[in-house]
Write a protein that holds these residues in place. Structure first.
Motif, PDB file in Angstrom:
ATOM      1  N   THR A   1      41.763  63.783  31.917  1.00 10.71           N
ATOM      2  CA  THR A   1      41.322  64.535  33.085  1.00 10.71           C
ATOM      3  C   THR A   1      40.339  63.713  33.902  1.00 10.71           C
ATOM      4  O   THR A   1      39.331  63.250  33.381  1.00 10.71           O
ATOM      5  CB  THR A   1      40.665  65.860  32.662  1.00 10.71           C
ATOM      6  N   MET A   2      40.647  63.538  35.189  1.00 12.07           N
ATOM      7  CA  MET A   2      39.739  62.869  36.105  1.00 12.07           C
ATOM      8  C   MET A   2      38.619  63.820  36.506  1.00 12.07           C
ATOM      9  O   MET A   2      38.749  65.040  36.379  1.00 12.07           O
ATOM     10  CB  MET A   2      40.500  62.380  37.329  1.00 12.07           C
ATOM     11  N   PRO A   3      37.496  63.306  37.023  1.00 16.34           N
ATOM     12  CA  PRO A   3      36.329  64.155  37.269  1.00 16.34           C
ATOM     13  C   PRO A   3      36.442  65.060  38.485  1.00 16.34           C
ATOM     14  O   PRO A   3      35.573  65.903  38.703  1.00 16.34           O
ATOM     15  CB  PRO A   3      35.195  63.136  37.460  1.00 16.34           C
ATOM     16  N   ALA A   4      37.490  64.897  39.300  1.00  9.78           N
ATOM     17  CA  ALA A   4      37.666  65.746  40.467  1.00  9.78           C
ATOM     18  C   ALA A   4      39.138  65.747  40.845  1.00  9.78           C
ATOM     19  O   ALA A   4      39.886  64.828  40.507  1.00  9.78           O
ATOM     20  CB  ALA A   4      36.819  65.247  41.642  1.00  9.78           C
ATOM     21  N   SER A   5      39.570  66.787  41.552  1.00 12.52           N
ATOM     22  CA  SER A   5      40.947  66.886  42.010  1.00 12.52           C
ATOM     23  C   SER A   5      41.079  66.145  43.333  1.00 12.52           C
ATOM     24  O   SER A   5      40.669  66.648  44.380  1.00 12.52           O
ATOM     25  CB  SER A   5      41.334  68.358  42.168  1.00 12.52           C
ATOM     26  N   GLN A   6      41.650  64.944  43.269  1.00 14.44           N
ATOM     27  CA  GLN A   6      41.718  64.080  44.436  1.00 14.44           C
ATOM     28  C   GLN A   6      42.986  63.221  44.398  1.00 14.44           C
ATOM     29  O   GLN A   6      43.733  63.252  43.439  1.00 14.44           O
ATOM     30  CB  GLN A   6      40.472  63.179  44.499  1.00 14.44           C
ATOM     31  N   ASN A   7      43.202  62.452  45.465  1.00  9.35           N
ATOM     32  CA  ASN A   7      44.312  61.505  45.511  1.00  9.35           C
ATOM     33  C   ASN A   7      43.882  60.208  44.847  1.00  9.35           C
ATOM     34  O   ASN A   7      43.431  59.268  45.508  1.00  9.35           O
ATOM     35  CB  ASN A   7      44.708  61.222  46.964  1.00  9.35           C
ATOM     36  N   TRP A   8      44.020  60.104  43.531  1.00 13.20           N
ATOM     37  CA  TRP A   8      43.604  58.896  42.822  1.00 13.20           C
ATOM     38  C   TRP A   8      44.675  57.823  43.011  1.00 13.20           C
ATOM     39  O   TRP A   8      45.683  57.807  42.320  1.00 13.20           O
ATOM     40  CB  TRP A   8      43.354  59.202  41.348  1.00 13.20           C
ATOM     41  N   CYS A   9      44.453  56.935  43.974  1.00 11.56           N
ATOM     42  CA  CYS A   9      45.479  55.982  44.401  1.00 11.56           C
ATOM     43  C   CYS A   9      45.488  54.681  43.617  1.00 11.56           C
ATOM     44  O   CYS A   9      46.508  54.002  43.575  1.00 11.56           O
ATOM     45  CB  CYS A   9      45.282  55.647  45.887  1.00 11.56           C
ATOM     46  N   SER A  10      44.361  54.298  43.021  1.00  6.19           N
ATOM     47  CA  SER A  10      44.308  52.985  42.397  1.00  6.19           C
ATOM     48  C   SER A  10      43.338  52.987  41.230  1.00  6.19           C
ATOM     49  O   SER A  10      42.315  53.685  41.254  1.00  6.19           O
ATOM     50  CB  SER A  10      43.888  51.928  43.426  1.00  6.19           C
ATOM     51  N   VAL A  11      43.651  52.172  40.205  1.00  5.89           N
ATOM     52  CA  VAL A  11      42.800  52.038  39.030  1.00  5.89           C
ATOM     53  C   VAL A  11      42.789  50.578  38.599  1.00  5.89           C
ATOM     54  O   VAL A  11      43.805  49.890  38.685  1.00  5.89           O
ATOM     55  CB  VAL A  11      43.307  52.950  37.878  1.00  5.89           C
ATOM     56  N   ARG A  12      41.613  50.092  38.168  1.00 10.95           N
ATOM     57  CA  ARG A  12      41.500  48.727  37.668  1.00 10.95           C
ATOM     58  C   ARG A  12      40.521  48.688  36.502  1.00 10.95           C
ATOM     59  O   ARG A  12      39.557  49.446  36.445  1.00 10.95           O
ATOM     60  CB  ARG A  12      41.007  47.768  38.755  1.00 10.95           C
ATOM     61  N   TYR A  13      40.810  47.738  35.589  1.00  7.91           N
ATOM     62  CA  TYR A  13      39.906  47.469  34.476  1.00  7.91           C
ATOM     63  C   TYR A  13      39.200  46.144  34.708  1.00  7.91           C
ATOM     64  O   TYR A  13      39.817  45.162  35.159  1.00  7.91           O
ATOM     65  CB  TYR A  13      40.669  47.402  33.154  1.00  7.91           C
ATOM     66  N   GLY A  14      37.904  46.096  34.389  1.00  5.85           N
ATOM     67  CA  GLY A  14      37.162  44.846  34.491  1.00  5.85           C
ATOM     68  C   GLY A  14      35.752  45.015  33.981  1.00  5.85           C
ATOM     69  O   GLY A  14      35.137  46.073  34.120  1.00  5.85           O
TER      70      GLY A  14
END
Length: 337
Positions: free
Chosen positions: A212-225
């Motif tokens: 579950t993400m912290p808000a209901s939104q358009n999560w378009c991109s994710v990166r690890y670093g």
């Protein structure tokens, strides 16, 4: 529209419509570059360890070997006129693209000079693609709303179908941490694709766990670093951070502008691009845990949305802070802000 940002050859590189591009050494200040003129927008960008490859909506690509400073001429990608929704590369330099609108794939083993067109088992809107080196497979998912369709392949030829355990919405982007954990976020950049759903896999896409993400939104991109995950949302001035492989997320609502589209990471900097020429920003890593042996860690640039965090080491560490002080110390080093 700055559609992608990808780090490689010492530069954060981004491309846009017509023949526009830009590159930066720190993710903050960008220098304009020129791509070959295309009849359509440059919609995709990737890096295979040697070159950046940019893709347009008409089945062409071009290549840069100097970090986006200069670009070669247009290259026809095997006759396919696809808009490539995802691009990824293996450590050996093999590049794979998946189609945003059809079942096609495109594979190159010579830094984008020539391409072989293949296919996925079914058509769809394939957004996001990654090479999971730990499990030795390519992973992609259908971005059609609630399609829940995932394909994996060890060779980009034979594909195995899997499904998400529940509806995810518009599967948008995926990344892996290099240790076998991969996360897919969901959102839709140009519509009402808001969701709190994301998915995580640790076995090469064979099974998935809903997170579950912290808000209901358009999560378009994710990166690890830098030991953490970051995700950005379109239409909202929001980012989210996870330090426990996606199990929990903290919302960062300190960005001053919205419509973020793609996220990149390199040289200890997360950089984001958006849907306007003015939407180019960056966020420094908040926490960087150094290895147990003495190393030199350089944090470059200046902060824009969050301050440089704390570096914790269990051995002697040489830490160079640009614009601050250089110190050698065992334990915790708190940079001047």
């Amino acid at each position: 529209l700055w559609s992608r940002v990808v780090y490689g050859n010492g530069h954060h590189v981004t491309v846009a419509n017509t023949n526009k591009g830009a590159y930066s050494t720190d993710g903050i200040t960008y220098t304009a570059s020129t791509l070959p003129t295309t009849t359509n927008s440059w919609s995709g960008l990737g890096f295979n360890g040697a070159v950046h490859v940019a893709f347009d909506f008409a089945g062409y690509c071009c290549v840069s070997s100097d970090g986006g400073v200069t670009w070669g001429s247009l290259i026809a990608m095997g006759g396919a006129t696809d808009s490539w929704g995802g691009m990824a590369a293996k450590p050996d330099g093999t590049i794979l693209c998946v189609s945003q609108d059809y079942a096609n794939t495109a594979l190159s083993t010579d830094n984008g000079a020539t391409w072989t067109i293949g296919s996925l088992p079914t058509g769809g809107h394939w957004y996001g693609l990654v090479w999971d080196d730990t499990n030795g497979v390519w992973i992609t998912a259908d971005g059609t709303n609630n399609a829940n369709k995932v394909y994996t392949s060890p060779d980009a030829s034979t594909w195995t179908a899997y499904t998400f355990p529940s509806a995810i919405g518009y599967a948008a982007d995926i990344d892996c941490d290099g240790a076998g954990t991969c996360i897919y976020v969901s959102g839709y950049g140009f519509g009402s694709g808001v969701t709190t759903k994301a998915m995580v896999t640790t076995n090469g896409g064979a099974s998935w766990t809903a997170i579950t993400m912290p808000a209901s939104q358009n999560w378009c991109s994710v990166r690890y670093g830098g030991g953490q995950w970051k995700a950005i949302a379109f239409g909202y001035a929001d980012a989210a951070t996870s330090t426990d492989s996606g199990a929990s997320w903290t919302l960062d609502a300190t960005l001053t502008i919205a419509d973020w589209f793609q996220l990149g990471f390199g040289n200890n900097v997360f950089s984001a691009t958006g849907l306007s020429s003015s939407y180019a920003n960056q966020a420094l890593i908040q926490t960087f845990t150094v290895p147990s042996s003495g190393v030199t860690v350089a944090i470059t640039g200046s902060r824009s949305t969050s301050k440089a965090g704390t570096m914790t080491a269990s051995a002697t560490v040489n830490v160079a802070l640009t614009g601050s002080r250089t110190t050698t110390k065992s334990g915790t080093v708190s940079p001047r802000t």
